[in-house]
Design an enzyme around this catalytic site. Sequence first.
Site, PDB file in Angstrom:
ATOM      1  N   ASN A 222      -6.284   9.465   8.409  1.00  0.00           N
ATOM      2  CA  ASN A 222      -7.373   8.554   8.821  1.00  0.00           C
ATOM      3  C   ASN A 222      -8.753   9.217   8.823  1.00  0.00           C
ATOM      4  O   ASN A 222      -8.998  10.140   9.604  1.00  0.00           O
ATOM      5  CB  ASN A 222      -7.099   8.007  10.227  1.00  0.00           C
ATOM      6  CG  ASN A 222      -5.832   7.179  10.271  1.00  0.00           C
ATOM      7  OD1 ASN A 222      -4.744   7.701  10.038  1.00  0.00           O
ATOM      8  ND2 ASN A 222      -5.971   5.903  10.543  1.00  0.00           N
TER       9      ASN A 222
ATOM     10  N   TYR B 245       0.844  -1.205   0.000  1.00  0.00           N
ATOM     11  CA  TYR B 245       0.000   0.000   0.000  1.00  0.00           C
ATOM     12  C   TYR B 245       0.877   1.253   0.000  1.00  0.00           C
ATOM     13  O   TYR B 245       0.728   2.120  -0.879  1.00  0.00           O
ATOM     14  CB  TYR B 245      -0.895  -0.032   1.239  1.00  0.00           C
ATOM     15  CG  TYR B 245      -1.892   1.091   1.347  1.00  0.00           C
ATOM     16  CD1 TYR B 245      -3.011   1.148   0.510  1.00  0.00           C
ATOM     17  CD2 TYR B 245      -1.754   2.093   2.309  1.00  0.00           C
ATOM     18  CE1 TYR B 245      -3.950   2.176   0.629  1.00  0.00           C
ATOM     19  CE2 TYR B 245      -2.679   3.112   2.437  1.00  0.00           C
ATOM     20  CZ  TYR B 245      -3.774   3.154   1.602  1.00  0.00           C
ATOM     21  OH  TYR B 245      -4.696   4.163   1.725  1.00  0.00           O
TER      22      TYR B 245
ATOM     23  N   THR C  12      -1.168   2.971  23.062  1.00  0.00           N
ATOM     24  CA  THR C  12      -0.592   4.329  23.154  1.00  0.00           C
ATOM     25  C   THR C  12      -0.296   4.911  21.778  1.00  0.00           C
ATOM     26  O   THR C  12      -0.007   6.102  21.651  1.00  0.00           O
ATOM     27  CB  THR C  12       0.721   4.341  23.982  1.00  0.00           C
ATOM     28  OG1 THR C  12       1.614   3.387  23.396  1.00  0.00           O
ATOM     29  CG2 THR C  12       0.463   3.992  25.438  1.00  0.00           C
TER      30      THR C  12
HETATM   31  P1  NAD Z   1     -12.790   1.811   0.408  1.00  0.00           P
HETATM   32  O1  NAD Z   1     -12.111   0.479   0.474  1.00  0.00           O
HETATM   33  O2  NAD Z   1     -14.116   1.960   1.038  1.00  0.00           O
HETATM   34  O3  NAD Z   1     -12.919   2.314  -1.099  1.00  0.00           O
HETATM   35  C1  NAD Z   1     -12.068   1.922  -2.134  1.00  0.00           C
HETATM   36  C2  NAD Z   1     -12.912   1.648  -3.359  1.00  0.00           C
HETATM   37  O4  NAD Z   1     -12.060   1.294  -4.467  1.00  0.00           O
HETATM   38  C3  NAD Z   1     -13.872   0.460  -3.162  1.00  0.00           C
HETATM   39  O5  NAD Z   1     -15.149   0.783  -3.641  1.00  0.00           O
HETATM   40  C4  NAD Z   1     -13.240  -0.653  -3.976  1.00  0.00           C
HETATM   41  O6  NAD Z   1     -14.170  -1.613  -4.412  1.00  0.00           O
HETATM   42  C5  NAD Z   1     -12.608   0.128  -5.107  1.00  0.00           C
HETATM   43  N1  NAD Z   1     -11.506  -0.578  -5.749  1.00  0.00           N
HETATM   44  C6  NAD Z   1     -10.477  -1.256  -5.157  1.00  0.00           C
HETATM   45  N2  NAD Z   1      -9.678  -1.781  -6.087  1.00  0.00           N
HETATM   46  C7  NAD Z   1     -10.196  -1.424  -7.310  1.00  0.00           C
HETATM   47  C8  NAD Z   1      -9.821  -1.677  -8.652  1.00  0.00           C
HETATM   48  N3  NAD Z   1      -8.733  -2.408  -8.946  1.00  0.00           N
HETATM   49  N4  NAD Z   1     -10.586  -1.165  -9.652  1.00  0.00           N
HETATM   50  C9  NAD Z   1     -11.701  -0.429  -9.365  1.00  0.00           C
HETATM   51  N5  NAD Z   1     -12.108  -0.173  -8.111  1.00  0.00           N
HETATM   52  C10 NAD Z   1     -11.361  -0.664  -7.100  1.00  0.00           C
HETATM   53  O7  NAD Z   1     -11.737   2.847   1.034  1.00  0.00           O
HETATM   54  P2  NAD Z   1     -11.871   4.420   1.267  1.00  0.00           P
HETATM   55  O8  NAD Z   1     -11.566   4.673   2.689  1.00  0.00           O
HETATM   56  O9  NAD Z   1     -13.122   4.941   0.676  1.00  0.00           O
HETATM   57  O10 NAD Z   1     -10.616   4.939   0.429  1.00  0.00           O
HETATM   58  C11 NAD Z   1     -10.750   5.587  -0.828  1.00  0.00           C
HETATM   59  C12 NAD Z   1      -9.397   6.108  -1.275  1.00  0.00           C
HETATM   60  O11 NAD Z   1      -8.894   7.040  -0.313  1.00  0.00           O
HETATM   61  C13 NAD Z   1      -8.335   5.022  -1.423  1.00  0.00           C
HETATM   62  O12 NAD Z   1      -7.537   5.300  -2.544  1.00  0.00           O
HETATM   63  C14 NAD Z   1      -7.512   5.165  -0.159  1.00  0.00           C
HETATM   64  O13 NAD Z   1      -6.183   4.739  -0.339  1.00  0.00           O
HETATM   65  C15 NAD Z   1      -7.596   6.657   0.105  1.00  0.00           C
HETATM   66  N6  NAD Z   1      -7.366   6.952   1.528  1.00  0.00           N
HETATM   67  C16 NAD Z   1      -8.341   6.696   2.463  1.00  0.00           C
HETATM   68  C17 NAD Z   1      -8.085   6.963   3.800  1.00  0.00           C
HETATM   69  C18 NAD Z   1      -9.114   6.733   4.876  1.00  0.00           C
HETATM   70  O14 NAD Z   1      -8.809   6.931   6.044  1.00  0.00           O
HETATM   71  N7  NAD Z   1     -10.332   6.344   4.586  1.00  0.00           N
HETATM   72  C19 NAD Z   1      -6.846   7.470   4.183  1.00  0.00           C
HETATM   73  C20 NAD Z   1      -5.881   7.682   3.212  1.00  0.00           C
HETATM   74  C21 NAD Z   1      -6.157   7.447   1.883  1.00  0.00           C
HETATM   75  N1  UDP Z   2      -6.324  -0.929  15.686  1.00  0.00           N
HETATM   76  C1  UDP Z   2      -6.724  -1.443  16.909  1.00  0.00           C
HETATM   77  N2  UDP Z   2      -7.788  -2.292  16.929  1.00  0.00           N
HETATM   78  C2  UDP Z   2      -8.486  -2.630  15.817  1.00  0.00           C
HETATM   79  C3  UDP Z   2      -8.090  -2.093  14.573  1.00  0.00           C
HETATM   80  C4  UDP Z   2      -6.997  -1.246  14.545  1.00  0.00           C
HETATM   81  O1  UDP Z   2      -6.122  -1.133  17.956  1.00  0.00           O
HETATM   82  O2  UDP Z   2      -9.459  -3.395  15.943  1.00  0.00           O
HETATM   83  C5  UDP Z   2      -5.181   0.010  15.663  1.00  0.00           C
HETATM   84  C6  UDP Z   2      -4.124  -0.290  14.611  1.00  0.00           C
HETATM   85  O3  UDP Z   2      -3.186  -1.229  15.110  1.00  0.00           O
HETATM   86  C7  UDP Z   2      -3.521   1.080  14.397  1.00  0.00           C
HETATM   87  C8  UDP Z   2      -4.702   2.038  14.605  1.00  0.00           C
HETATM   88  O4  UDP Z   2      -5.675   1.289  15.327  1.00  0.00           O
HETATM   89  O5  UDP Z   2      -2.548   1.355  15.373  1.00  0.00           O
HETATM   90  C9  UDP Z   2      -5.326   2.529  13.305  1.00  0.00           C
HETATM   91  O6  UDP Z   2      -5.572   1.404  12.493  1.00  0.00           O
HETATM   92  P1  UDP Z   2      -6.364   1.488  11.118  1.00  0.00           P
HETATM   93  O7  UDP Z   2      -6.298   0.129  10.494  1.00  0.00           O
HETATM   94  O8  UDP Z   2      -7.688   2.098  11.328  1.00  0.00           O
HETATM   95  O9  UDP Z   2      -5.536   2.544  10.242  1.00  0.00           O
HETATM   96  P2  UDP Z   2      -3.971   2.739   9.902  1.00  0.00           P
HETATM   97  O10 UDP Z   2      -3.145   1.837  10.751  1.00  0.00           O
HETATM   98  O11 UDP Z   2      -3.866   2.411   8.459  1.00  0.00           O
HETATM   99  O12 UDP Z   2      -3.719   4.163  10.218  1.00  0.00           O
END
Ligand code: NAD
Ligand code: UDP
Length: 316
Positions: free
Chosen positions: A173, A144, A207
């Site tokens: 996040n 990722y 933490t």
């Molecule tokens: P999500 O998993 O709900 O949405 C991702 C979408 O992309 C899904 O609908 C999935 O089916 C689609 N998808 C995955 N692979 C695909 C492919 N090969 N072709 C077409 N569609 C595909 O996640 P989200 O939280 O809505 O994230 C959306 C975007 O934002 C992502 O690119 C993610 O990396 C980015 N992002 C999200 C967060 C967050 O905290 N939610 C943080 C940082 C970046």
């Molecule tokens: N985490 C947790 N319990 C859960 C899921 C996640 O304590 O059931 C923790 C995880 O280890 C991380 C933080 O929560 O430290 C955020 O995790 P998430 O997967 O939401 O996002 P990311 O790690 O990609 O920021």
Amino acid sequence: MKRILVTGGAGFIGSHLCERLLEQGHDVICMDNYFTGAKQNIKHLMDNHYFELVRHDVTHPYFVEVDEIYNLACPASPIHYQYNPIKTIKTSVMGAINMLGLAKRIKAKILQASTSEVYGDPLIHPQTEDYWGNVNPIGIRSCYDEGKRCAESLFLNYHRQNEVNIKIIRIFNTYGPRMNLNDGRVVSNFIVQALKGENITIFGNGTQTRSFQYVDDLIEGMLRMMNSRDDFHGPVNIGNPNEFSMLELAEEIKDLTGSKSKIIFEPLPEDDPTQRQPDITLAKKELNNWEPTVQLREGLSKTITYFDDLLGKINS
Ligand code: NAD
Ligand code: UDP
């Protein structure tokens, strides 16, 4: 009215973005392969004549005439992006190449949904956009993190070499309604566990910190970035600077749900970042004083209401 393509439009963030773009009067094409997204997320948009749904995988070329592209297609939850790591890399890298190639050909403006994960386990705090990050390039999160870093490089190179009009946001996040029930990320996990009266699973000692942004604030930032001045390309952090430990988050959710769930501790996953907080100075400056307006308790309450309704429907 613009014609706009949203890849990953049936996902959590994508569905909110499609909704806002339609409200603004645009013609929206939502492309998704439903890996982590669902038709349920965009069901309420189906009757709108300006909304089109396309089942397509972004790793394959796709041709359409649009003015703007929001490239969101990619699983975002660690359990989902680690399920098939090679596919995750292909989605980020080949997806970026396909969408940038399309943008170049049709002269569309294109925005990349990048991530705070490009900073890895950051050694400077809070994170500013000029920090190059601390990513393990061969670890279990690298599919990722490195996929998204390569996509950023591709975006900048298509801009420098082919003058494609690009925009990059680094999303911190984000949570809110329409996260998948089995998404696996911390906010939805804790809320669902609390509502079901199951143990709340903290990984590690709790933490480690994250800064949680409500989805509406992100969508506003995304739209402002797409419409920012032509010579501003980012990357720009979009997140809420208020930082919480996972222990604090668990306590807050227990309090808001009135749950009697027990907090338990499970092993910390490999390479789990210890801290994360955006510096949003650049976003404020370039995006017309953008800043988050929904704070954690308010955003969690709305998300809890969503999951409470959803679980009620499933159980009835
Ligand atoms: P999500 O998993 O709900 O949405 C991702 C979408 O992309 C899904 O609908 C999935 O089916 C689609 N998808 C995955 N692979 C695909 C492919 N090969 N072709 C077409 N569609 C595909 O996640 P989200 O939280 O809505 O994230 C959306 C975007 O934002 C992502 O690119 C993610 O990396 C980015 N992002 C999200 C967060 C967050 O905290 N939610 C943080 C940082 C970046
Ligand atoms: N985490 C947790 N319990 C859960 C899921 C996640 O304590 O059931 C923790 C995880 O280890 C991380 C933080 O929560 O430290 C955020 O995790 P998430 O997967 O939401 O996002 P990311 O790690 O990609 O920021």
